[in-house]
Scaffold this active site. Structure first.
Site, PDB file in Angstrom:
ATOM      1  N   LEU A   1     -20.324  -4.741 -12.365  1.00  0.00           N
ATOM      2  CA  LEU A   1     -19.127  -4.670 -11.514  1.00  0.00           C
ATOM      3  C   LEU A   1     -19.216  -3.503 -10.535  1.00  0.00           C
ATOM      4  O   LEU A   1     -19.623  -2.403 -10.905  1.00  0.00           O
ATOM      5  CB  LEU A   1     -17.890  -4.466 -12.409  1.00  0.00           C
ATOM      6  CG  LEU A   1     -16.577  -4.202 -11.659  1.00  0.00           C
ATOM      7  CD1 LEU A   1     -16.015  -5.495 -11.075  1.00  0.00           C
ATOM      8  CD2 LEU A   1     -15.543  -3.547 -12.580  1.00  0.00           C
TER       9      LEU A   1
ATOM     10  N   ASP B   1       0.876  -0.536  -6.840  1.00  0.00           N
ATOM     11  CA  ASP B   1       2.148   0.020  -6.374  1.00  0.00           C
ATOM     12  C   ASP B   1       3.173   0.072  -7.506  1.00  0.00           C
ATOM     13  O   ASP B   1       3.129  -0.738  -8.427  1.00  0.00           O
ATOM     14  CB  ASP B   1       2.677  -0.857  -5.223  1.00  0.00           C
ATOM     15  CG  ASP B   1       3.727  -0.144  -4.397  1.00  0.00           C
ATOM     16  OD1 ASP B   1       3.955   1.063  -4.614  1.00  0.00           O
ATOM     17  OD2 ASP B   1       4.333  -0.801  -3.525  1.00  0.00           O
TER      18      ASP B   1
ATOM     19  N   LEU C   1       1.217  -5.513   3.379  1.00  0.00           N
ATOM     20  CA  LEU C   1      -0.180  -5.100   3.245  1.00  0.00           C
ATOM     21  C   LEU C   1      -0.396  -3.593   3.357  1.00  0.00           C
ATOM     22  O   LEU C   1      -1.437  -3.081   2.953  1.00  0.00           O
ATOM     23  CB  LEU C   1      -1.047  -5.819   4.292  1.00  0.00           C
ATOM     24  CG  LEU C   1      -1.188  -7.329   4.089  1.00  0.00           C
ATOM     25  CD1 LEU C   1      -2.056  -7.948   5.178  1.00  0.00           C
ATOM     26  CD2 LEU C   1      -1.786  -7.642   2.713  1.00  0.00           C
ATOM     27  N   SER C   2       0.572  -2.898   3.942  1.00  0.00           N
ATOM     28  CA  SER C   2       0.508  -1.429   4.004  1.00  0.00           C
ATOM     29  C   SER C   2      -0.846  -0.903   4.504  1.00  0.00           C
ATOM     30  O   SER C   2      -1.443  -0.007   3.890  1.00  0.00           O
ATOM     31  CB  SER C   2       0.831  -0.826   2.635  1.00  0.00           C
ATOM     32  OG  SER C   2       2.107  -1.216   2.220  1.00  0.00           O
TER      33      SER C   2
ATOM     34  N   HIS D   1       1.804   8.164 -11.833  1.00  0.00           N
ATOM     35  CA  HIS D   1       0.422   8.100 -11.339  1.00  0.00           C
ATOM     36  C   HIS D   1      -0.567   8.264 -12.493  1.00  0.00           C
ATOM     37  O   HIS D   1      -1.612   7.628 -12.535  1.00  0.00           O
ATOM     38  CB  HIS D   1       0.189   9.184 -10.278  1.00  0.00           C
ATOM     39  CG  HIS D   1       1.022   9.001  -9.047  1.00  0.00           C
ATOM     40  ND1 HIS D   1       1.162   7.786  -8.421  1.00  0.00           N
ATOM     41  CD2 HIS D   1       1.776   9.884  -8.327  1.00  0.00           C
ATOM     42  CE1 HIS D   1       1.962   7.927  -7.367  1.00  0.00           C
ATOM     43  NE2 HIS D   1       2.348   9.178  -7.296  1.00  0.00           N
TER      44      HIS D   1
ATOM     45  N   GLY E   1       5.786   5.380  -8.936  1.00  0.00           N
ATOM     46  CA  GLY E   1       6.965   6.246  -8.829  1.00  0.00           C
ATOM     47  C   GLY E   1       8.181   5.612  -9.486  1.00  0.00           C
ATOM     48  O   GLY E   1       8.907   6.262 -10.259  1.00  0.00           O
TER      49      GLY E   1
HETATM   50  C1  FPP Z   1       1.695   3.692  -5.167  1.00  0.00           C
HETATM   51  O1  FPP Z   1       2.801   3.836  -6.010  1.00  0.00           O
HETATM   52  C2  FPP Z   1       0.542   4.310  -5.793  1.00  0.00           C
HETATM   53  C3  FPP Z   1      -0.184   5.312  -5.245  1.00  0.00           C
HETATM   54  C4  FPP Z   1       0.070   5.887  -3.926  1.00  0.00           C
HETATM   55  C5  FPP Z   1      -1.298   5.927  -5.997  1.00  0.00           C
HETATM   56  C6  FPP Z   1      -2.112   4.958  -6.770  1.00  0.00           C
HETATM   57  C7  FPP Z   1      -2.997   5.700  -7.681  1.00  0.00           C
HETATM   58  C8  FPP Z   1      -3.249   5.333  -8.939  1.00  0.00           C
HETATM   59  C9  FPP Z   1      -2.699   4.114  -9.545  1.00  0.00           C
HETATM   60  C10 FPP Z   1      -4.164   6.105  -9.796  1.00  0.00           C
HETATM   61  C11 FPP Z   1      -5.526   6.076  -9.201  1.00  0.00           C
HETATM   62  C12 FPP Z   1      -6.532   6.433 -10.166  1.00  0.00           C
HETATM   63  C13 FPP Z   1      -7.749   6.856  -9.841  1.00  0.00           C
HETATM   64  C14 FPP Z   1      -8.739   6.979 -10.894  1.00  0.00           C
HETATM   65  C15 FPP Z   1      -8.144   7.217  -8.467  1.00  0.00           C
HETATM   66  P1  FPP Z   1       4.048   4.637  -5.474  1.00  0.00           P
HETATM   67  O2  FPP Z   1       3.886   6.066  -5.849  1.00  0.00           O
HETATM   68  O3  FPP Z   1       4.221   4.392  -4.010  1.00  0.00           O
HETATM   69  O4  FPP Z   1       5.211   3.987  -6.285  1.00  0.00           O
HETATM   70  P2  FPP Z   1       6.696   3.760  -5.789  1.00  0.00           P
HETATM   71  O5  FPP Z   1       6.631   2.798  -4.630  1.00  0.00           O
HETATM   72  O6  FPP Z   1       7.371   3.179  -6.976  1.00  0.00           O
HETATM   73  O7  FPP Z   1       7.234   5.107  -5.401  1.00  0.00           O
END
Ligand code: FPP
Length: 254
Positions: free
Chosen positions: A145, A34, A209-210, A51, A37
């Site tokens: 893994l 998390d 936990l979302s 991302h 953003g």
């Molecule tokens: C939450 O942060 C993150 C996500 C919804 C996406 C997570 C995805 C990645 C880390 C990349 C995945 C990589 C692969 C290879 C599949 P947020 O956008 O909710 O952040 P914020 O709460 O700060 O807005």
């Protein structure tokens, strides 16, 4: 540099910087990645660049988990609720597996990593599914893994689907209500055959936990950090493992 070194790393029996005990490494680590953003916003960048940087952290932490001898690493990459985001952001997230695997699949194979995906297939575009299926097929016999992406995953839907399957089995006379126990439920979850996570990590300071692995996390140790996912490094990961090793797990006993 570190990318090129990946295949040459020798797994240490313990991590000296963090004094990690080789005999108490969590078998299964699950991570709610998390803060992408907010990481981007704090740099004046568009959310998608958070991302994209988050994808690089996926690589780093996969390497760290592999070196440490973690057997399962489950990463929450996209939830059933994430569809509510703007279409451009969803489209970007859906393209990430393809980009990640185009860059990393050979290294994953060289390191004996097995790729898995858990989640609801419906609604996932072909350009997301096809590279993942290729990675799953090419790594199916790998014994290192297990890198398990939770993609279009929602725990309540997972459990609801399990309940439906059990109801159908009872209706069809294959199961009696008395036979329903925890194993009957577990066998119908995406994680069937996998141990429950020993450790859950969530980044970015959020303490919830979302809708992630609600059944499987019943007795997991939880570790939270304010660090945003794109900044989450190998050292942060070791810090989490070190804290895990200081915990006494009692599973409701004494
Ligand atoms: C939450 O942060 C993150 C996500 C919804 C996406 C997570 C995805 C990645 C880390 C990349 C995945 C990589 C692969 C290879 C599949 P947020 O956008 O909710 O952040 P914020 O709460 O700060 O807005």
């Amino acid at each position: 540099m570190i990318d090129r070194l990946w295949s040459k790393f020798v797994k240490p029996s313990s991590d000296t910087d963090h004094n990690l005990a080789a005999d108490n490494v969590p078998e299964h680590v699950a991570i709610i990645m998390d803060g992408n953003g907010r990481w981007a916003k704090s740099r004046g960048l568009p959310r998608i660049s958070g991302h994209h940087s988050g994808m690089k952290a996926v690589k780093q932490i996969t390497m760290a988990a592999d070196r440490l001898g973690v057997k399962y690493l489950t990463l929450y990459a996209f939830s059933t609720e994430n569809w509510k985001r703007p279409k451009a952001e969803v489209d970007f997230l859906m393209r990430l597996p393809q980009e990640f695997l185009a860059i990393e699949l050979d290294e994953l194979i060289a390191n004996n990593v097995q790729v898995r995906v858990m989640g609801h297939r419906e609604a996932l575009p072909e350009y997301t599914i096809a590279p993942l299926e290729e990675a799953i097929a090419k790594t199916a016999s790998n014994t290192g893994l297990i890198l398990n992406f939770a993609l279009n995953y929602g725990s309540r839907k997972e459990m609801t689907d399990a309940v439906k399957l059990i109801a159908e089995a009872v209706r069809d006379g294959q199961l009696t209500p008395e036979q329903i126990d925890e194993s009957i439920i577990e066998e119908r979850l995406f994680t069937s055959g996998m141990p429950d996570p020993d450790l859950l990590i969530r980044t970015s300071g959020e303490l919830r936990l979302s809708n992630f692995m609600l059944w499987q996390l019943a007795y997991s140790e939880m570790w939270f950090t304010d660090v945003y996912w794109p900044d989450f490094s190998e050292n942060h990961f070791y810090e989490a493992i070190a804290e895990y090793q200081r915990r006494a797990r009692r599973y409701g006993g004494l």
